[in-house]
Design a protein around this motif. Structure first.
Motif, PDB file in Angstrom:
ATOM      1  N   ALA A   1       7.738  -1.363  -4.040  1.00 55.86           N
ATOM      2  CA  ALA A   1       8.166  -0.914  -2.710  1.00 55.86           C
ATOM      3  C   ALA A   1       9.549  -1.460  -2.378  1.00 55.86           C
ATOM      4  O   ALA A   1      10.413  -0.757  -1.832  1.00 55.86           O
TER       5      ALA A   1
ATOM      6  N   LYS B   1      -3.577  10.331   0.316  1.00 50.01           N
ATOM      7  CA  LYS B   1      -4.011   9.776  -0.960  1.00 50.01           C
ATOM      8  C   LYS B   1      -3.510   8.342  -1.087  1.00 50.01           C
ATOM      9  O   LYS B   1      -2.416   8.079  -1.560  1.00 50.01           O
ATOM     10  N   THR B   2      -4.335   7.423  -0.638  1.00 49.96           N
ATOM     11  CA  THR B   2      -4.039   5.995  -0.705  1.00 49.96           C
ATOM     12  C   THR B   2      -5.193   5.289  -1.401  1.00 49.96           C
ATOM     13  O   THR B   2      -6.212   5.888  -1.731  1.00 49.96           O
TER      14      THR B   2
ATOM     15  N   ALA C   1       2.971  -3.930  -6.865  1.00 53.36           N
ATOM     16  CA  ALA C   1       3.106  -2.864  -5.871  1.00 53.36           C
ATOM     17  C   ALA C   1       4.128  -3.225  -4.804  1.00 53.36           C
ATOM     18  O   ALA C   1       4.934  -2.384  -4.383  1.00 53.36           O
TER      19      ALA C   1
ATOM     20  N   GLY D   1       0.815  -1.207   0.000  1.00 57.23           N
ATOM     21  CA  GLY D   1       0.000   0.000   0.000  1.00 57.23           C
ATOM     22  C   GLY D   1       0.847   1.255   0.000  1.00 57.23           C
ATOM     23  O   GLY D   1       2.067   1.211   0.224  1.00 57.23           O
ATOM     24  N   GLY D   2       0.204   2.378  -0.222  1.00 59.02           N
ATOM     25  CA  GLY D   2       0.933   3.642  -0.302  1.00 59.02           C
ATOM     26  C   GLY D   2       1.682   3.994   0.964  1.00 59.02           C
ATOM     27  O   GLY D   2       2.866   4.365   0.928  1.00 59.02           O
TER      28      GLY D   2
ATOM     29  N   ALA E   1       5.853   3.987   1.497  1.00 61.54           N
ATOM     30  CA  ALA E   1       6.531   5.222   1.906  1.00 61.54           C
ATOM     31  C   ALA E   1       7.311   5.024   3.192  1.00 61.54           C
ATOM     32  O   ALA E   1       8.431   5.542   3.348  1.00 61.54           O
TER      33      ALA E   1
ATOM     34  N   GLU F   1       1.185  14.211   2.608  1.00 61.45           N
ATOM     35  CA  GLU F   1       2.088  13.505   1.703  1.00 61.45           C
ATOM     36  C   GLU F   1       2.501  12.179   2.342  1.00 61.45           C
ATOM     37  O   GLU F   1       2.778  12.118   3.549  1.00 61.45           O
ATOM     38  N   LEU F   2       2.554  11.137   1.550  1.00 62.54           N
ATOM     39  CA  LEU F   2       2.927   9.831   2.090  1.00 62.54           C
ATOM     40  C   LEU F   2       4.303   9.868   2.751  1.00 62.54           C
ATOM     41  O   LEU F   2       4.541   9.211   3.769  1.00 62.54           O
ATOM     42  N   ASP F   3       5.213  10.642   2.188  1.00 62.06           N
ATOM     43  CA  ASP F   3       6.558  10.741   2.771  1.00 62.06           C
ATOM     44  C   ASP F   3       6.530  11.357   4.167  1.00 62.06           C
ATOM     45  O   ASP F   3       7.434  11.104   4.976  1.00 62.06           O
TER      46      ASP F   3
END
Length: 258
Positions: A48, A196-197, A44, A17-18, A22, A223-225
């Motif tokens: 990663a 946003k996932t 995905a 997942g997002g 991250a 942000e995912l980061d």
């Protein structure tokens, strides 16, 4: 089992997942090697792993459905085996509701699914990891569990079973924190806001409107980061005295503005 290396090792669940991806990349940048988990070794998860390797990590994949709690002790031992150690668990795997809707229409299948993965599975995984860590050589270790801003600051009207499971997870973390803090194992709750996932994809337009209306004081999606770097800071020991604390990364969404 290989001899224990010098680099710390983190197990990241839900790594396809997002958020999981991250977090894995941020941990890699902090010098962690990684065991990445998800249900299947699809594109995905491979992406990663590639991003983490590009950031300098050695990466292994370990597939497992964490809802199958009877298999989790063996899963943890298998995850630790390639590196001979396990220093951090990122308890991130989770599922959303089967159908967004009124709390009066929640189906037992959706409720049980959320409880099975988002609470029961995460509890017994944390338990298995804690037991493994306690049996390992001394050294600072951590269990970082991802919940949601929808635990108690805001109510997701169409996410009742998801939010209820995450609320139980939030309470769970406190129990592990007080039990494990004297043993050098740090436990934290990481509580994201609007990210946003895949889980938020179906409600993107609704959330865009809420953000535009000022519901998130920061005025934007997270942000995912930002989640990744926060998790990496916790895993690296930046907040060791913050025993069992909730770390909010939500742009101020939990704050009630008037």
């Amino acid at each position: 089992m290989p001899g224990q290396g010098t680099r710390p090792v983190a197990l990241v669940t839900g790594a396809a997942g997002g958020l999981g991806g991250a977090i894995a990349a941020a941990l890699a940048r902090r010098g962690f090697d990684l065991v990445l988990n998800d249900l299947a070794e699809g594109a995905a998860l491979q992406a990663a792993g590639a991003a983490a390797r590009d950031a300098g990590a050695e990466v292994r994949f370990q597939l497992q459905d964490i809802a199958a709690v009877e298999a989790l002790p063996a899963f943890v031992e298998a995850a630790a085996s390639p590196f001979g150690r396990l220093d951090c668990l990122i308890n991130n795997a989770g599922v959303s509701v089967l159908s967004r809707g009124d709390v009066l229409d929640v189906a037992p299948e959706s409720f049980d699914r959320c409880m099975s993965v988002n609470l029961r599975g995460q509890f017994f995984l944390a338990q298995a990891v804690a037991r493994h860590m306690l049996a390992a050589p001394a050294g600072r270790k951590s269990i970082i569990t991802v919940t949601s801003v929808a635990v108690d600051e805001v109510i997701g009207k169409v996410l009742a079973e998801y939010s209820i499971a995450k609320a139980g997870l939030s309470h769970m973390i406190k129990h592990f924190a007080v039990r494990l803090a004297p043993c050098g194992i740090d436990c934290y709750e990481l509580r994201p806001g609007m990210m946003k996932t895949g889980m938020t994809a179906s409600s993107r337009e609704k959330y865009d409107g809420l953000i535009a209306a000022g519901f998130v004081p920061a005025g934007r999606w997270g942000e995912l980061d930002e989640i990744g770097e926060t998790a990496a800071n916790l895993a690296a020991g930046a907040l060791r005295y913050a025993v069992g604390q909730v770390i909010h990364v939500d742009g101020g969404m939990r704050l009630k503005v008037f």
